[in-house]
Design a protein around this motif. Structure first.
Motif, PDB file in Angstrom:
ATOM      1  N   GLY A 179       0.798  -1.217   0.000  1.00 26.03           N
ATOM      2  CA  GLY A 179       0.000   0.000   0.000  1.00 26.03           C
ATOM      3  C   GLY A 179       0.827   1.261   0.000  1.00 26.03           C
ATOM      4  O   GLY A 179       0.303   2.353   0.105  1.00 26.03           O
ATOM      5  N   ARG A 180       2.137   1.164  -0.098  1.00 28.77           N
ATOM      6  CA  ARG A 180       2.955   2.373  -0.069  1.00 28.77           C
ATOM      7  C   ARG A 180       3.616   2.594  -1.421  1.00 28.77           C
ATOM      8  O   ARG A 180       3.820   1.658  -2.182  1.00 28.77           O
ATOM      9  N   VAL A 181       3.961   3.834  -1.653  1.00 33.59           N
ATOM     10  CA  VAL A 181       4.669   4.157  -2.878  1.00 33.59           C
ATOM     11  C   VAL A 181       6.097   3.642  -2.736  1.00 33.59           C
ATOM     12  O   VAL A 181       6.821   4.048  -1.838  1.00 33.59           O
ATOM     13  N   THR A 182       6.507   2.749  -3.593  1.00 34.97           N
ATOM     14  CA  THR A 182       7.875   2.276  -3.482  1.00 34.97           C
ATOM     15  C   THR A 182       8.736   2.778  -4.618  1.00 34.97           C
ATOM     16  O   THR A 182       9.934   2.745  -4.548  1.00 34.97           O
ATOM     17  N   MET A 233       8.672   5.922  -7.783  1.00 38.36           N
ATOM     18  CA  MET A 233       7.949   6.975  -8.463  1.00 38.36           C
ATOM     19  C   MET A 233       8.806   7.492  -9.600  1.00 38.36           C
ATOM     20  O   MET A 233       9.967   7.800  -9.409  1.00 38.36           O
ATOM     21  N   LEU A 268      -6.959   2.705  -1.430  1.00 42.97           N
ATOM     22  CA  LEU A 268      -7.033   3.503  -0.207  1.00 42.97           C
ATOM     23  C   LEU A 268      -8.477   3.655   0.284  1.00 42.97           C
ATOM     24  O   LEU A 268      -8.792   4.583   1.013  1.00 42.97           O
ATOM     25  N   LEU A 313      -9.302   4.627   3.827  1.00 41.17           N
ATOM     26  CA  LEU A 313      -9.019   6.034   4.123  1.00 41.17           C
ATOM     27  C   LEU A 313     -10.177   6.922   3.666  1.00 41.17           C
ATOM     28  O   LEU A 313     -10.638   7.804   4.385  1.00 41.17           O
ATOM     29  N   ALA A 341       0.589  18.411   1.053  1.00 42.17           N
ATOM     30  CA  ALA A 341       1.426  17.736   2.047  1.00 42.17           C
ATOM     31  C   ALA A 341       1.797  16.311   1.647  1.00 42.17           C
ATOM     32  O   ALA A 341       2.878  15.841   1.963  1.00 42.17           O
ATOM     33  N   MET A 345      -1.442  12.099  -3.109  1.00 42.43           N
ATOM     34  CA  MET A 345      -2.677  11.360  -2.894  1.00 42.43           C
ATOM     35  C   MET A 345      -3.398  11.252  -4.222  1.00 42.43           C
ATOM     36  O   MET A 345      -3.335  12.188  -5.015  1.00 42.43           O
ATOM     37  N   ALA A 399       8.587  14.625  -3.547  1.00 42.89           N
ATOM     38  CA  ALA A 399       7.527  13.848  -2.913  1.00 42.89           C
ATOM     39  C   ALA A 399       6.415  13.488  -3.892  1.00 42.89           C
ATOM     40  O   ALA A 399       5.495  12.742  -3.542  1.00 42.89           O
ATOM     41  N   GLY A 407      12.046   3.550  -3.850  1.00 44.14           N
ATOM     42  CA  GLY A 407      11.929   3.402  -2.412  1.00 44.14           C
ATOM     43  C   GLY A 407      10.722   4.147  -1.873  1.00 44.14           C
ATOM     44  O   GLY A 407      10.164   5.004  -2.542  1.00 44.14           O
ATOM     45  N   THR A 408      10.316   3.778  -0.670  1.00 44.58           N
ATOM     46  CA  THR A 408       9.160   4.435  -0.078  1.00 44.58           C
ATOM     47  C   THR A 408       9.540   5.852   0.311  1.00 44.58           C
ATOM     48  O   THR A 408      10.640   6.114   0.778  1.00 44.58           O
ATOM     49  N   ILE A 409       8.611   6.777   0.098  1.00 47.72           N
ATOM     50  CA  ILE A 409       8.873   8.191   0.357  1.00 47.72           C
ATOM     51  C   ILE A 409       8.004   8.657   1.505  1.00 47.72           C
ATOM     52  O   ILE A 409       6.859   8.239   1.630  1.00 47.72           O
ATOM     53  N   LEU A 432       0.925  18.226   8.952  1.00 47.57           N
ATOM     54  CA  LEU A 432       0.700  17.541   7.682  1.00 47.57           C
ATOM     55  C   LEU A 432      -0.357  16.436   7.768  1.00 47.57           C
ATOM     56  O   LEU A 432      -0.202  15.488   8.527  1.00 47.57           O
ATOM     57  N   GLY A 433      -1.419  16.635   7.050  1.00 46.75           N
ATOM     58  CA  GLY A 433      -2.451  15.616   6.990  1.00 46.75           C
ATOM     59  C   GLY A 433      -3.140  15.373   8.322  1.00 46.75           C
ATOM     60  O   GLY A 433      -3.962  14.482   8.436  1.00 46.75           O
ATOM     61  N   GLU A 475      -6.384   9.394  17.293  1.00 43.83           N
ATOM     62  CA  GLU A 475      -7.172   9.326  16.041  1.00 43.83           C
ATOM     63  C   GLU A 475      -6.330   9.754  14.841  1.00 43.83           C
ATOM     64  O   GLU A 475      -6.462   9.203  13.751  1.00 43.83           O
ATOM     65  N   THR A 505      -4.211   6.900  13.650  1.00 43.63           N
ATOM     66  CA  THR A 505      -4.987   5.982  12.813  1.00 43.63           C
ATOM     67  C   THR A 505      -5.151   6.550  11.403  1.00 43.63           C
ATOM     68  O   THR A 505      -4.953   5.858  10.410  1.00 43.63           O
ATOM     69  N   LEU A 506      -5.485   7.845  11.366  1.00 46.15           N
ATOM     70  CA  LEU A 506      -5.697   8.492  10.077  1.00 46.15           C
ATOM     71  C   LEU A 506      -4.422   8.429   9.224  1.00 46.15           C
ATOM     72  O   LEU A 506      -4.458   8.111   8.043  1.00 46.15           O
ATOM     73  N   LEU A 525      -3.927   5.128   7.762  1.00 55.11           N
ATOM     74  CA  LEU A 525      -4.777   4.913   6.596  1.00 55.11           C
ATOM     75  C   LEU A 525      -4.233   5.642   5.377  1.00 55.11           C
ATOM     76  O   LEU A 525      -4.271   5.126   4.269  1.00 55.11           O
ATOM     77  N   TYR A 526      -3.717   6.854   5.603  1.00 50.66           N
ATOM     78  CA  TYR A 526      -3.106   7.598   4.497  1.00 50.66           C
ATOM     79  C   TYR A 526      -1.989   6.791   3.857  1.00 50.66           C
ATOM     80  O   TYR A 526      -1.748   6.867   2.665  1.00 50.66           O
ATOM     81  N   ASN A 527      -1.277   6.028   4.688  1.00 52.63           N
ATOM     82  CA  ASN A 527      -0.168   5.244   4.169  1.00 52.63           C
ATOM     83  C   ASN A 527      -0.587   3.842   3.745  1.00 52.63           C
ATOM     84  O   ASN A 527       0.263   3.001   3.485  1.00 52.63           O
ATOM     85  N   GLY A 528      -1.882   3.600   3.763  1.00 47.69           N
ATOM     86  CA  GLY A 528      -2.375   2.312   3.301  1.00 47.69           C
ATOM     87  C   GLY A 528      -2.025   1.147   4.217  1.00 47.69           C
ATOM     88  O   GLY A 528      -1.857   0.019   3.754  1.00 47.69           O
ATOM     89  N   LEU A 529      -1.899   1.402   5.517  1.00 44.66           N
ATOM     90  CA  LEU A 529      -1.565   0.322   6.452  1.00 44.66           C
ATOM     91  C   LEU A 529      -2.826  -0.458   6.811  1.00 44.66           C
ATOM     92  O   LEU A 529      -3.930   0.062   6.779  1.00 44.66           O
ATOM     93  N   GLU A 549      -0.921  -3.189  11.449  1.00 43.51           N
ATOM     94  CA  GLU A 549       0.160  -2.220  11.299  1.00 43.51           C
ATOM     95  C   GLU A 549      -0.193  -0.914  12.015  1.00 43.51           C
ATOM     96  O   GLU A 549       0.664  -0.273  12.609  1.00 43.51           O
TER      97      GLU A 549
END
Lengths: 292, 270
Positions: free
Chosen positions: A17-20, A22, A47, A50, A133, A136, B82, B96-98, B106-107, B116, B119-120, B123-127, B131
């Protein structure tokens, strides 16, 4: 100095689920841009938890600290339906029994359409902080608007149910026809959020225009009056996308299956909307972060 | 997982300016602060050339410091790395992960509690759920916010906000960490912890890109420095050499941060 609008493609391989990876670069082909747009949707689907959470938070935060919470939505809709119901049944010379179920259904469904459209204007400008930020998918913001309003609709349905209970005006089996029509609403909703969202972040004059169009649409689209009341001018409604798209969900729920011309018109306008939205999104996706 | 790397070639980013009241006024203002980098394109739109023809590459273990005046393009470069801004010309390729720490909040949603928000972010990171639980435990122990975790972050002090933000950003181990200098606002004890954690991350052959105004920070954290000037690379090299050219005098190394007694942070957190 020559300004060249950016045309590029990003290849994102994701792990857990993460950007690996780009890879963003200049690329002129429409196909490459289209792949990027498809990938945007793919990421938004991944996502989904989310998106769901953000949609809920939008509603919860608005009512955090209030006792009734989101049920304030239900109450204000109920009061609106009650007030307009009494007034118009007198104006139109109809009994409440005849008019109220129609009005409850109409107002609640119209509420969904008009809020989706007005929220669509702030689809990206309202999410500026997040957009600047983190990377997405933009389609996630559009989906969030639709999901949020489906949740609001869920609260407002109570009003329809109560009116139907009081007046025992339940629809029959034809109500099932509203289900595929509502799915079309969801697709149209995402399309309009992407289209207006991008357009409104680029041109800040659009939101007030949309607001006045929606106000006019409320009166010309047979929301608070029945189409029959228009008499011989009724055929004109078939050319009003707001009416036909409203009617494909409202009709079946009211026990009246709309005619084929309504379905054809609703489908035609939906196809036009989705096509316009897709072309726009493919064209401007990566510009949105510069516009918000 | 493959080693992290950052490749930037011929990167340019232009900012179109659409929303303003007076173009001529804006033009005058910008030509002062941006050193004449304002122009109009073929369609007569006003654009700011934020980044111009940047080429550099980073590999595992690199710690890059970005220095330069306000408006030199440091933040825009971080955002482009980014993937927030996409290049107008050129290419950015990151393996690689950024994770980008560009803004302390941020966010984050100010009306949600610290918990909370964790958790958010997850979710933003797709965990997934597991996780997110681990993330929560990790952030909680690192940020040392105690009971504040259950309060809306609106009431946090800026230092607490930074601790939460830093803990969050470094809990989701990115291979490439992009960071604005805000994280330095933490208290001394936290800085020591942060340093241990950051060093740990960089040692794991990851990449750090840090934008800073502070020579001490750059000398301490970075192995390479790029001096940005009006959207271009003015100089690229080892920290002491670039900083000396930038400052016009030899850089002063920061005093090592002395950890304060444990009680200090406990009081701060309660």
């Amino acid at each position: 100095m020559l300004y060249r609008p950016g045309r590029m493609t990003v290849a994102i391989t994701t792990g857990a689920g993460r950007v690996t990876s780009m890879d963003v670069r200049t690329d002129l082909s429409f196909a490459a841009r289209q792949r990027m747009a498809v990938r945007d949707f793919g990421e938004a689907i991944r996502l989904w938890p989310l998106c769901w959470k953000l949609s809920w938070l939008d509603i919860l935060l608005r009512y955090r600290g209030s006792t009734l919470g989101p049920f304030w939505l239900t109450i204000s809709t109920a009061i609106m339906v009650g007030a307009i119901g009494f007034l118009n049944s007198v104006l139109f010379g109809m009994t409440l029994r005849e008019y109220l179920p129609f009005l409850a259904l109409s107002l609640v469904l119209w509420g969904f359409i008009s809020t989706v459209i007005s929220d669509a204007c702030a689809c990206f400008t309202g999410a500026t902080a997040t957009i600047l930020a983190v990377r997405m998918p933009f389609s996630l913001q559009a989906t969030r608007i639709v999901v949020r309003n489906v949740l609001v609709l869920g609260h407002n349905i109570v009003v329809i149910v109560v009116v139907d209970l009081l007046l025992s005006s339940w629809p029959g089996g034809e109500a099932l026809l509203a289900v595929p029509a509502f799915l079309l609403w969801i697709i149209d909703g995402i399309a309009i959020a992407l289209l207006l969202g991008a357009f409104c972040s680029r041109f800040r004059d659009i939101p007030p225009i949309v607001a006045s169009v929606m106000q006019m649409a409320f009166f010309i689209s047979g929301v608070i009056y029945k189409p029959e009341q228009l008499g011989t001018s009724r055929w004109l409604l078939q050319f009003n996308p707001f009416f036909t798209i409203l009617d494909i969900v409202r009709g079946p729920l009211f026990g009246q299956i709309p005619g084929w011309s309504t379905y054809v018109s609703a489908a035609f306008f939906s196809v036009v909307l989705c096509a316009a939205s897709w072309l726009m999104f493919v064209r401007v996706r990566e510009r949105i972060s510069f516009w918000v | 997982m493959a080693a992290a790397s950052v490749e930037v070639s011929d990167l340019s980013v232009d900012f179109p300016l659409y929303h303003g009241t007076s173009r001529s006024l804006k033009r005058r203002m910008f030509s002062t602060v941006s050193g004449g980098r304002m122009g109009a394109d073929a369609k007569n739109r006003v654009v700011v050339q934020a980044l111009r023809d940047l080429t550099f590459s980073l590999s595992s273990g690199d710690r890059l410091g970005l220095i330069g005046q306000n408006g030199a393009g440091k933040t825009t470069l971080l955002r482009t790395l980014a993937g927030i801004y996409e290049p107008v010309t050129g290419r950015v390729h990151v393996e690689g992960t950024i994770n980008a720490l560009l803004d302390p909040s941020l966010g984050m949603n100010l009306d949600l509690t610290g918990r909370e928000n964790i958790t958010l972010r997850g979710l933003y990171n797709g965990l997934d759920e597991d996780e997110i639980k681990r993330l929560e435990a990790d952030v909680e122990s690192f940020a040392g916010l105690g009971e504040f975790m259950n309060l809306p972050i609106r009431i946090y002090s800026s230092g607490m906000m930074v601790r939460l933000g830093f803990a969050l950003a470094t809990s989701i181990r990115p291979q490439v960490l992009l960071m604005d200098e805000w994280f330095l606002a933490g208290d001394a004890m936290f800085m020591e912890k942060a340093r241990v954690r950051l060093e740990d991350m960089v040692r794991g052959s990851e990449i750090l890109v840090l934008s800073s105004h502070s020579e001490g920070v750059v000398m301490e954290w970075c192995t390479r420095v790029i001096w940005m000037d009006q959207g271009r690379i003015r100089m690229d090299g080892p920290p002491d050499i670039v900083l000396e050219a930038y400052l016009g005098r030899p850089p002063v190394r920061a005093q090592p941060v002395k950890p304060e007694p444990e009680t200090a942070i406990v009081e701060a957190a309660e």
